[in-house]
Design an enzyme around this catalytic site. Structure first.
Site, PDB file in Angstrom:
ATOM      1  N   HIS A 105       0.828  -1.207   0.000  1.00  0.00           N
ATOM      2  CA  HIS A 105       0.000   0.000   0.000  1.00  0.00           C
ATOM      3  C   HIS A 105       0.861   1.256   0.000  1.00  0.00           C
ATOM      4  O   HIS A 105       1.620   1.490   0.933  1.00  0.00           O
ATOM      5  CB  HIS A 105      -0.927  -0.001   1.219  1.00  0.00           C
ATOM      6  CG  HIS A 105      -2.025   1.028   1.128  1.00  0.00           C
ATOM      7  ND1 HIS A 105      -2.956   1.012   0.113  1.00  0.00           N
ATOM      8  CD2 HIS A 105      -2.326   2.107   1.891  1.00  0.00           C
ATOM      9  CE1 HIS A 105      -3.797   2.024   0.266  1.00  0.00           C
ATOM     10  NE2 HIS A 105      -3.439   2.706   1.332  1.00  0.00           N
ATOM     11  N   HIS A 119       0.813   5.601  -1.303  1.00  0.00           N
ATOM     12  CA  HIS A 119       0.393   6.816  -2.013  1.00  0.00           C
ATOM     13  C   HIS A 119       1.681   7.609  -2.197  1.00  0.00           C
ATOM     14  O   HIS A 119       2.118   8.321  -1.279  1.00  0.00           O
ATOM     15  CB  HIS A 119      -0.606   7.630  -1.193  1.00  0.00           C
ATOM     16  CG  HIS A 119      -1.784   6.849  -0.698  1.00  0.00           C
ATOM     17  ND1 HIS A 119      -2.824   6.476  -1.520  1.00  0.00           N
ATOM     18  CD2 HIS A 119      -2.085   6.351   0.520  1.00  0.00           C
ATOM     19  CE1 HIS A 119      -3.711   5.795  -0.821  1.00  0.00           C
ATOM     20  NE2 HIS A 119      -3.296   5.690   0.421  1.00  0.00           N
ATOM     21  N   TYR A 135      -4.731   8.025  -6.713  1.00  0.00           N
ATOM     22  CA  TYR A 135      -5.954   8.793  -6.966  1.00  0.00           C
ATOM     23  C   TYR A 135      -5.736  10.229  -7.428  1.00  0.00           C
ATOM     24  O   TYR A 135      -6.692  10.949  -7.689  1.00  0.00           O
ATOM     25  CB  TYR A 135      -6.884   8.773  -5.739  1.00  0.00           C
ATOM     26  CG  TYR A 135      -6.284   9.206  -4.423  1.00  0.00           C
ATOM     27  CD1 TYR A 135      -6.201  10.546  -4.084  1.00  0.00           C
ATOM     28  CD2 TYR A 135      -5.837   8.256  -3.507  1.00  0.00           C
ATOM     29  CE1 TYR A 135      -5.667  10.938  -2.865  1.00  0.00           C
ATOM     30  CE2 TYR A 135      -5.303   8.639  -2.285  1.00  0.00           C
ATOM     31  CZ  TYR A 135      -5.221   9.983  -1.969  1.00  0.00           C
ATOM     32  OH  TYR A 135      -4.690  10.357  -0.758  1.00  0.00           O
ATOM     33  N   ARG A 185     -17.087   4.690   1.475  1.00  0.00           N
ATOM     34  CA  ARG A 185     -17.708   6.023   1.547  1.00  0.00           C
ATOM     35  C   ARG A 185     -17.570   6.784   0.241  1.00  0.00           C
ATOM     36  O   ARG A 185     -18.379   7.669  -0.056  1.00  0.00           O
ATOM     37  CB  ARG A 185     -17.159   6.828   2.732  1.00  0.00           C
ATOM     38  CG  ARG A 185     -15.720   7.288   2.621  1.00  0.00           C
ATOM     39  CD  ARG A 185     -15.259   8.023   3.895  1.00  0.00           C
ATOM     40  NE  ARG A 185     -13.943   7.569   4.326  1.00  0.00           N
ATOM     41  CZ  ARG A 185     -12.767   8.043   3.897  1.00  0.00           C
ATOM     42  NH1 ARG A 185     -12.718   8.974   3.051  1.00  0.00           N
ATOM     43  NH2 ARG A 185     -11.627   7.563   4.324  1.00  0.00           N
ATOM     44  N   HIS A 228      -9.635   0.665   0.682  1.00  0.00           N
ATOM     45  CA  HIS A 228      -9.518   1.129   2.080  1.00  0.00           C
ATOM     46  C   HIS A 228     -10.820   0.710   2.752  1.00  0.00           C
ATOM     47  O   HIS A 228     -11.892   1.141   2.328  1.00  0.00           O
ATOM     48  CB  HIS A 228      -9.480   2.661   2.146  1.00  0.00           C
ATOM     49  CG  HIS A 228      -8.221   3.319   1.675  1.00  0.00           C
ATOM     50  ND1 HIS A 228      -8.220   4.519   1.016  1.00  0.00           N
ATOM     51  CD2 HIS A 228      -6.911   2.985   1.831  1.00  0.00           C
ATOM     52  CE1 HIS A 228      -6.976   4.905   0.768  1.00  0.00           C
ATOM     53  NE2 HIS A 228      -6.159   3.978   1.241  1.00  0.00           N
ATOM     54  N   GLU A 243     -10.664   2.150   8.326  1.00  0.00           N
ATOM     55  CA  GLU A 243      -9.526   2.794   8.964  1.00  0.00           C
ATOM     56  C   GLU A 243      -9.963   3.617  10.163  1.00  0.00           C
ATOM     57  O   GLU A 243      -9.234   3.744  11.144  1.00  0.00           O
ATOM     58  CB  GLU A 243      -8.812   3.691   7.941  1.00  0.00           C
ATOM     59  CG  GLU A 243      -7.571   4.381   8.477  1.00  0.00           C
ATOM     60  CD  GLU A 243      -6.754   5.079   7.391  1.00  0.00           C
ATOM     61  OE1 GLU A 243      -7.261   5.228   6.265  1.00  0.00           O
ATOM     62  OE2 GLU A 243      -5.612   5.463   7.682  1.00  0.00           O
ATOM     63  N   HIS A 282      -6.152  -1.370   5.698  1.00  0.00           N
ATOM     64  CA  HIS A 282      -6.619  -0.802   6.975  1.00  0.00           C
ATOM     65  C   HIS A 282      -7.884  -1.508   7.451  1.00  0.00           C
ATOM     66  O   HIS A 282      -8.915  -0.868   7.690  1.00  0.00           O
ATOM     67  CB  HIS A 282      -6.926   0.702   6.863  1.00  0.00           C
ATOM     68  CG  HIS A 282      -5.807   1.546   6.354  1.00  0.00           C
ATOM     69  ND1 HIS A 282      -4.540   1.497   6.880  1.00  0.00           N
ATOM     70  CD2 HIS A 282      -5.763   2.465   5.347  1.00  0.00           C
ATOM     71  CE1 HIS A 282      -3.774   2.373   6.241  1.00  0.00           C
ATOM     72  NE2 HIS A 282      -4.492   2.956   5.301  1.00  0.00           N
ATOM     73  N   ASP A 301       2.237   2.993   2.990  1.00  0.00           N
ATOM     74  CA  ASP A 301       1.115   3.924   2.931  1.00  0.00           C
ATOM     75  C   ASP A 301       1.538   5.393   2.805  1.00  0.00           C
ATOM     76  O   ASP A 301       1.773   5.873   1.717  1.00  0.00           O
ATOM     77  CB  ASP A 301       0.225   3.678   4.169  1.00  0.00           C
ATOM     78  CG  ASP A 301      -1.111   4.395   4.097  1.00  0.00           C
ATOM     79  OD1 ASP A 301      -1.353   5.107   3.110  1.00  0.00           O
ATOM     80  OD2 ASP A 301      -1.925   4.247   5.029  1.00  0.00           O
TER      81      ASP A 301
HETATM   82 ZN   LIG Z   1      -4.149   4.573   1.862  1.00  0.00          ZN
END
Ligand SMILES: [Zn+2]
Length: 415
Positions: free
Chosen positions: A27, A29, A92, A179, A202, A205, A239, A290
């Protein structure tokens, strides 16, 4: 139950030194590497994930394909030097800051692909589907616009990237979170994906996220996902922090992998994954760095175990009946999930540890893994080979200095 082969030795003695399989970072970003260490000042007595996210959004708004490439180069070189030979990039930052697609809608994705190729790390690129600002389906906020797609736009991006797959690139799908992805969109995308595509999400978390999911969808996130999607070995749940026992058992039985990110989860104050129960249920798991406040599989694995010790007042938690060594059990865990979570089968990646390091003096097959993971902070990775290519020599990435220079320039631009 996941049918995962467990390698007999996690670290093997060879004529060149102690050798271990390359570790997959499940994971990442990449852009968040640029803000590591910059969100550690209290802005509010109730600082939390949600106030951290404001800092993160401010940083995210400044990136373009060039700066993303420079930051990812630095990050991936650091990963290789630490012993990670593959990374799952949960990506993203798709569009320009105002939300309009770049002339090439895949420009940001291609910046990551180029950084992976330039450094020699294996990349599992996971373009993220991000559609809503919350479980109620509210539209994306101003600063979330560069993350967004509708289903058709997302699938076009996915297809264009999937066509680029090669020996060092896999393309899977990430659902940002329950979400951010309405149920009908999740089904439409999952049904349209090729069968080989890995799915990452995800999942649970934050407590607020669990509460909102309960209120709107009538179930906790993991519970809802297990009831509403065919969760199997293609899935990685990132998570899976807040679980009730039924969910812990449910994930383990599904064959999915859990991606645990101990240093980021600690940094953000997320909570603690129920490792002991999950291992007892035979669940598959791996680690991720992460937000990259740490880029070290040693630190992730060490803190995965230490978190459990602090919470339970016991020692030596991550073990099996046939594997009393914590270090060996942890390294076997990450090795066993690697192919399934990344989409790379049978890779020839390995890491050589520094046999001359005092910490390894007199090490044996039985204790070398524990010594590596649980003593000191000196990086013992001496050499890293990915697909036959020696990318780290004498502890240094082959392009370390040039990459660091470019990174420094990019950071000055971003700040
Ligand atoms: Zn993440």
């Amino acid at each position: 139950m996941a049918a995962m082969s467990t390698p007999a030795h996690s670290v093997q003695r060879t004529p060149e030194g102690w050798r271990t399989p390359g570790i997959a970072n499940l994971h990442s970003h990449a852009f968040q590497r640029a803000m590591a260490g910059m969100a550690e000042r209290q802005s509010h007595p109730e600082d939390s994930f949600w106030t951290w996210r404001e800092t993160m959004y401010a940083m995210a708004a400044r990136f373009d394909p060039d700066t993303l490439h420079a930051v990812a180069l630095q990050l991936y070189a650091e990963m290789l030097e630490a012993g990670y030979t593959g990374v799952c990039e949960f990506h993203y930052l798709h569009h320009a800051p105002d939300g309009r697609p770049y002339e090439d809608p895949a420009a940001m994705s291609k910046a990551l692909i180029a950084a992976a190729r330039d450094t020699g790390i294996r990349l599992t690129l996971l373009p993220v589907l991000y559609m809503a600002g919350g479980f109620d389906g509210r539209p994306l906020g101003e600063r979330q616009k560069r993350f967004g797609h509708d289903v058709d736009g997302y699938l076009r991006l996915f297809d264009s990237l999937h066509a680029m797959q090669d020996d060092a690139l896999r393309v899977g799908c990430a659902l940002h979170s329950l979400r951010a992805v309405p149920a009908d969109a999740m089904h439409a995308v999952v049904d349209a994906l090729p069968r080989d595509a890995r799915l990452h999400v995800h999942i649970a978390e934050q407590v607020a996220e669990v509460d909102e999911c309960l209120a709107v969808r009538g179930a906790r996130p993991v519970e809802w996902l297990l009831d509403n999607a065919a969760v199997d070995a293609r899935w990685t749940l990132v998570h899976a922090t807040h679980l009730v026992p039924k969910e812990t058992a449910g994930i383990a039985a599904s064959g999915a992998t859990v991606a645990i990110c101990p240093t980021t989860e600690a940094n953000l104050g997320d909570g603690l994954f129920p490792l002991r129960d999950y291992l007892a249920a035979g669940g598959g798991w791996g680690i991720g760095s992460d937000s990259h406040i740490s880029v070290s599989p040693v630190e992730e694995l060490r803190w995965l175990e230490y978190g459990q010790r602090l919470a339970t007042h016991h020692r030596n938690i991550a073990v099996r009946a046939d594997s009393p060594s914590v270090g060996t059990t942890l390294l076997q865990g990450v090795a066993a999930s690697r192919a399934q979570a990344t989409g790379f089968d049978d890779v020839d990646d390995h890491v050589l540890l520094d046999a001359a390091a005092p910490i390894l003096a007199g090490a044996t097959d039985d204790d070398v893994a524990d010594r590596w993971l649980f003593s000191g902070n000196r990086n013992l990775v001496r050499e890293v080979v990915v697909g036959g290519d020696r990318v780290v020599i004498d502890g240094h990435h082959r392009d370390r200095d040039a990459i660091a220079l470019r990174y420094a320039k990019a950071i000055n631009q971003l700040l």
